[in-house]
Design an enzyme around this catalytic site. Structure first.
Site, PDB file in Angstrom:
ATOM      1  N   ASP A 148     -44.054   6.463  47.536  1.00 35.82           N
ATOM      2  CA  ASP A 148     -44.055   5.021  47.600  1.00 35.82           C
ATOM      3  C   ASP A 148     -44.898   4.550  46.417  1.00 35.82           C
ATOM      4  OD1 ASP A 148     -43.788   2.441  48.696  1.00 35.82           O
ATOM      5  OD2 ASP A 148     -45.843   2.604  49.443  1.00 35.82           O
TER       6      ASP A 148
ATOM      7  N   ASP B 221     -47.901   5.137  52.493  1.00 33.42           N
ATOM      8  CA  ASP B 221     -48.942   4.512  53.276  1.00 33.42           C
ATOM      9  C   ASP B 221     -48.724   4.902  54.733  1.00 33.42           C
ATOM     10  OD1 ASP B 221     -49.962   2.497  55.051  1.00 33.42           O
ATOM     11  OD2 ASP B 221     -50.425   1.315  53.275  1.00 33.42           O
TER      12      ASP B 221
ATOM     13  N   ASP C  17     -45.281   2.703  55.818  1.00 36.37           N
ATOM     14  CA  ASP C  17     -44.130   3.525  55.476  1.00 36.37           C
ATOM     15  C   ASP C  17     -43.728   4.439  56.630  1.00 36.37           C
ATOM     16  OD1 ASP C  17     -43.663   2.611  52.890  1.00 36.37           O
ATOM     17  OD2 ASP C  17     -45.341   3.784  52.126  1.00 36.37           O
TER      18      ASP C  17
END
Lengths: 701, 239
Positions: free
Chosen positions: A395, A595, A599
């Site tokens: 991410d 995260d 996520d």
């Protein structure tokens, strides 16, 4: 038979199935193996100093007597048939009696614990190899006594060596297991046993276990907070490294939440307890890690299934050895003795079952090592899978980039979707107050940036209720500010979710929408984590694909990706991220790094979910692995550890299977003397234990 | 024979005695630990002797085992290999190397990594236990600790290819280590640093000398390899 899996061995702490007798769960301490039971008696886990001395002395005396037996046995072994003179005959008869004399105490000293264990297992209707060992030792001794009385070959050394090797080997394993769980016990030791409880009649020291929610405790500087709670009075810098990995202390005052296991640096505090006994942040963290191992890994489950077949095979091979040797000798006493020796050798080489030990030892060692580095492994299977992962997806915001600072707030007073006519400070502040109130419900980096900005401007977050996170998209709540729009849904999230506002900005942005219409946006600056480039390069150098997946605009994502040498996909909505990960799973292991909370779906869908910045609340963790220190350089380190762990497990299993496959037939054929088998058994244990413990030590190279 | 057989045992005791100055580094702390939990001088002496008796017992068993292995090896290998001679040479080389290390001619590589022994805690428990029996057992386990000097001596014991002689070889070596160990346990620093250094040097060269004698003895056998060496029953059987 019912078993509960939540318990750990009372010696080494490894998961153990607490066996249930027909009368119910067995009372008293529970150990995972004979070795742990024995080791616990040596280290006086029960606290009995006298018993400790005696057990150690017992072991030492057994070694002493066994050494004597070995010397006389060697004398007997060097006896030549030619020496038929009466004097020599008398000398050798004396040596045989000496062996008997020295073997008897060894049986008395060490036979007891083994016999006890074998009997306990019979009573629980789950006999194991311990019973066979006890039978073998007794058989060798009785055959030898018979030989002393009626003439023939004596095998006293077999009884001694097998007993000694079994005891030492099992003890060795138990010590190894104890070492692997050391890291968790270190965490447990952070909590104090006694706490200062405040009540109407003053301050009193009480045991931690007696503290209930609502109690008030005084905690002094230098001490650890014993439970979760809120500060009633006092102000202190608090070191939260134990539970969050964050090394910079935070200052907390009245009303703030404190976590168990964190350390007070300066002022004393009075806290109101919020957690049930044993359910504080630190305890939940320890339980989460312990649970990872109790679930076991794929290899472990295979080994357990194989081990179930193992005992019958050993019994059959042992009996066959006795029968065949006896029959081939024409049913003579010497043939029976040779067969018995072969049978004993079979039982001894197949013990301890390294199969059962190979995987958990290595896993626990690695989990302990990672815990020391504030990397928490919640799923052992996934962790080992890191070694074979071929695609790593990252991410962007908060994972490859650091926390974000707000650099601009653009309000659209009429929600027109057009550019703001003028910069209205009051309007911007109102926007920030609402945005901050919504952002308070999320731990996303951008949310934290908004909260920090509000705090800096002295704006109180207000006017929103019922805040909840919409995974991968943003946060939403219900407006409650008394304005005409009161009661409508307010959302904070990506432009892809809430609609474009104005031209594409140079900075990451966050859109605020009320009742489905964008009312403004907040702009952030964003910089790469200092360790990101090195970490990504280290992963790529392993030959894995590295992908950057983001909900952010393509232009910004591509800029970051090209700086780090990654492939990229953007902008992606959460379901598109999921789809990308699932497409990649076509025969490959996919790792998602992101995260821990925002996520969550992507982390869960990937074969291995690695989260940064998990926060203190374990119950909200969805990732398989949490990098508590919020440091991306832990990722390549962890992949290296996974590779070493995977290699150790494979090597342990290969050794366990290979060793048994080669030695059991050889022993059954009568080629392996039981004393040699006993030595090989200890060596085999030593190999598996030391190989696994090496994982727990400092990094190689 | 070039070297008379009687030369070695006094040398063994001497190398044990002087070599033990070198061994105090490893086993000295144990002796001190044993002395620490004893109130009286007399009680301490009894504990020290029990401890050394334990060590010597283990050395004796190891010596017997080494000799047995040497004997078996001599019996099972082809007749033309002169196992005792080879073992004597091996032992000699080990001792010379050990002696050169001690003398500072050769240097050890730095040992890295933590020493880990699962029985460590239990062993410490035995060392500090009150009973004489426990101290004897502590000595017994000390004898199993890895030690280069011990391995050299064991190779020598193996070369005797006779259980009794192997046993006596190691008892002689062990007896030589008693004075220094007991002294270490009793007083610790009876000798000054300079005196200890000098003894250390003498001890080192004494080890080298023992090794050279052993090599010479082995070599003398090798030179006579046409006829079987005396005192090896296995070789006689082969005839």
């Amino acid at each position: 038979m019912t078993v509960s899996r939540d318990a750990g061995c009372d010696y080494c702490g490894l998961p153990v199935e607490r066996p249930a007798t027909p009368e119910g769960v067995e009372p008293g301490p529970c150990y995972c193996c004979f070795g742990c039971r024995f080791a616990a008696s040596i280290t006086a886990a029960g606290g009995d100093e006298g018993a400790l001395r005696w057990m150690m002395t017992r072991l030492g005396l057994a070694v002493f007597f066994s050494m004597n037996v070995m010397v006389f046995t060697m004398v007997l072994w060097s006896q030549r048939d030619a020496a038929a003179e009466p004097a020599a005959e008398a000398f050798y008869a004396l040596a045989r009696h000496a062996c008997l004399l020295f073997t008897a105490p060894v049986l008395l000293l060490l036979g007891g614990p083994l016999l006890e264990e074998a009997w306990r297992e019979v009573r629980l209707r789950r006999p194991s190899i311990n019973l066979l060992l006890a039978v073998g030792v007794a058989a060798a001794f009785l055959l030898s006594v018979d030989a002393v009385l009626r003439g023939g070959h004596v095998y006293f050394e077999v009884s001694c060596m097998v007993l000694l090797a079994v005891t030492l080997g099992k003890w060795l394993e138990a010590s190894g297991k104890l070492r692997t769980t050391e890291a968790l016990r270190e965490l447990e030791r952070l909590l104090p046993d006694r706490v200062r409880k405040l009540s109407a009649d003053g301050e009193r020291e009480v045991g931690l276990a007696t503290v209930r929610p609502g109690d008030r405790l005084r905690v002094l500087p230098g001490e650890r907070v014993p439970t979760d709670g809120t500060i009633e009075s006092g102000r202190s810098s608090i070191d939260e490294q134990a539970v969050t990995g964050e090394s910079v202390p935070v200052v907390k005052g009245p009303g703030d939440v404190v976590h168990s296991g964190t350390a007070l640096i300066d002022g004393p505090l009075v806290i109101r307890v919020a957690s049930e006994p044993g359910a504080g942040t630190l305890e939940r963290l320890i339980k989460a890690v312990a649970a990872a191992a109790s679930r076991g890994t794929r290899e472990q489950r295979i080994a357990e299934r194989a081990a179930a077949w193992f005992l019958p095979i050993v019994i059959l091979a042992g009996l066959a050895a006795v029968g065949v040797h006896w029959a081939r000798s024409g049913w003579t006493a010497a043939g029976l003795a040779a067969g018995t020796m072969a049978g004993i050798a079979v039982v001894v080489v197949s013990c301890p079952c390294a199969l059962g030990l190979a995987t958990p030892m290595a896993m626990w060692s690695a989990i302990g090592r990672a815990t020391r580095r504030h990397v928490l492994i919640q799923d052992g299977d996934a962790f080992v899978g890191l070694a074979r992962a071929r695609r790593f997806c990252f991410d962007k915001t908060g994972t490859l980039t650091t926390g974000c600072r707000v650099v601009g707030i653009e309000a659209l007073p009429h929600g027109s979707g057009s550019l703001p006519q003028a910069s209205d400070t009051a309007e911007a502040d109102r926007l920030l107050a609402v945005a901050a109130a919504v952002a308070g419900g999320s731990t996303h980096v951008l949310s934290r940036g908004i909260l920090a900005e509000a705090l800096a401007r002295g704006i109180e977050p207000a006017g929103v209720t019922d805040v909840r996170v919409v995974a991968g998209r943003g946060v939403e709540g219900v407006l409650a500010d008394g304005s005409p729009a009161d009661g409508s849904v307010v959302r904070l999230g990506s432009a892809a979710w809430l609609g474009e506002v104005g031209p594409e900005p140079d900075h990451p942005e966050c859109v605020l929408a009320i009742a489905g219409r964008p009312v403004g946006r907040i702009l952030f600056d964003e910089s790469l984590r200092p360790e990101a480039a090195a970490a990504v390069a280290a992963i790529a150098s392993r030959g894995a694909e590295v992908w950057l997946l983001s909900g952010d605009r393509a232009s910004r994502v591509s800029a970051v990706a090209s700086r780090l040498g990654m492939a990229w996909r953007a902008p992606l909505l959460p379901d598109e991220k999921l789809a990308f990960i699932q497409d990649g799973q076509d025969g490959r292991r996919v790792v998602m790094v992101g995260d821990g909370i925002n996520d969550a779906p992507a982390l869960a869908a990937a074969d291995v979910g690695v989260a940064l910045g998990c926060g203190a609340d374990v119950s909200r963790w969805t990732a398989d692995v949490c990098l508590l220190r919020d440091d991306l350089s832990d990722l390549p380190w962890l992949v290296g550890l996974a590779e070493r762990t995977s290699r150790t497990i494979r090597w342990n299993l290969l050794w366990a299977f290979g060793y048994n496959a080669a030695c059991i037939p050889a022993a059954a054929a009568g080629w392996v003397h039981p004393a040699i088998a006993a030595a090989a058994m200890v060596a085999s244990s030593l190999l598996v234990v030391t190989g696994s413990l090496a994982l727990g030590r400092e990094d190689e190279g | 024979m070039v070297v008379p057989a009687g030369v070695e045992w006094p040398l063994l005791i001497a190398s044990g005695m002087l070599g033990s100055a070198h061994c105090l580094g490893m086993c000295g702390p144990f002796a001190v630990a044993i002395g620490a939990s004893s109130a009286s001088w007399r009680g301490n002496l009894r504990r020290q002797l029990a401890y050394s008796a334990g060590r010597i017992f283990t050395y004796a068993v190891l010596g017997a085992a080494a000799a047995f292995v040497g004997m078996r090896a001599a019996g099972s290998l082809p007749a033309w290999t002169n196992v005792p001679a080879l073992l004597a040479v091996l032992a000699g080389v080990l001792l010379v190397v050990q002696g050169l290390f001690a003398a500072g001619v050769l240097r050890h590589r730095a040992v890295t990594g933590e020493a880990s022994c699962p029985g460590g805690a239990a062993f410490r428990g035995l060392l500090s236990a009150k009973g004489t029996l426990d101290v004897f057992l502590a000595g017994l386990f000390t004898g199993l600790l890895p030690c280069g000097l011990l391995y050299g001596m064991l190779a020598l014991a193996a070369s005797t290819h006779d259980i009794a002689r192997g046993l006596v070889t190691m008892v002689a070596f062990g007896a030589g280590t008693v004075p220094a160990m007991v002294a270490a346990g009793l007083g610790g620093s009876l000798l000054g640093v300079a005196a200890r250094r000098r003894i250390h040097a003498i001890a080192a060269w004494c080890l080298v000398l023992t090794g050279v004698v052993s090599i010479a003895r082995g070599a003398s056998h090798v030179s006579l390899s046409g006829e079987p060496p005396a005192g090896c029953p296995m070789c006689r059987e082969v005839e």
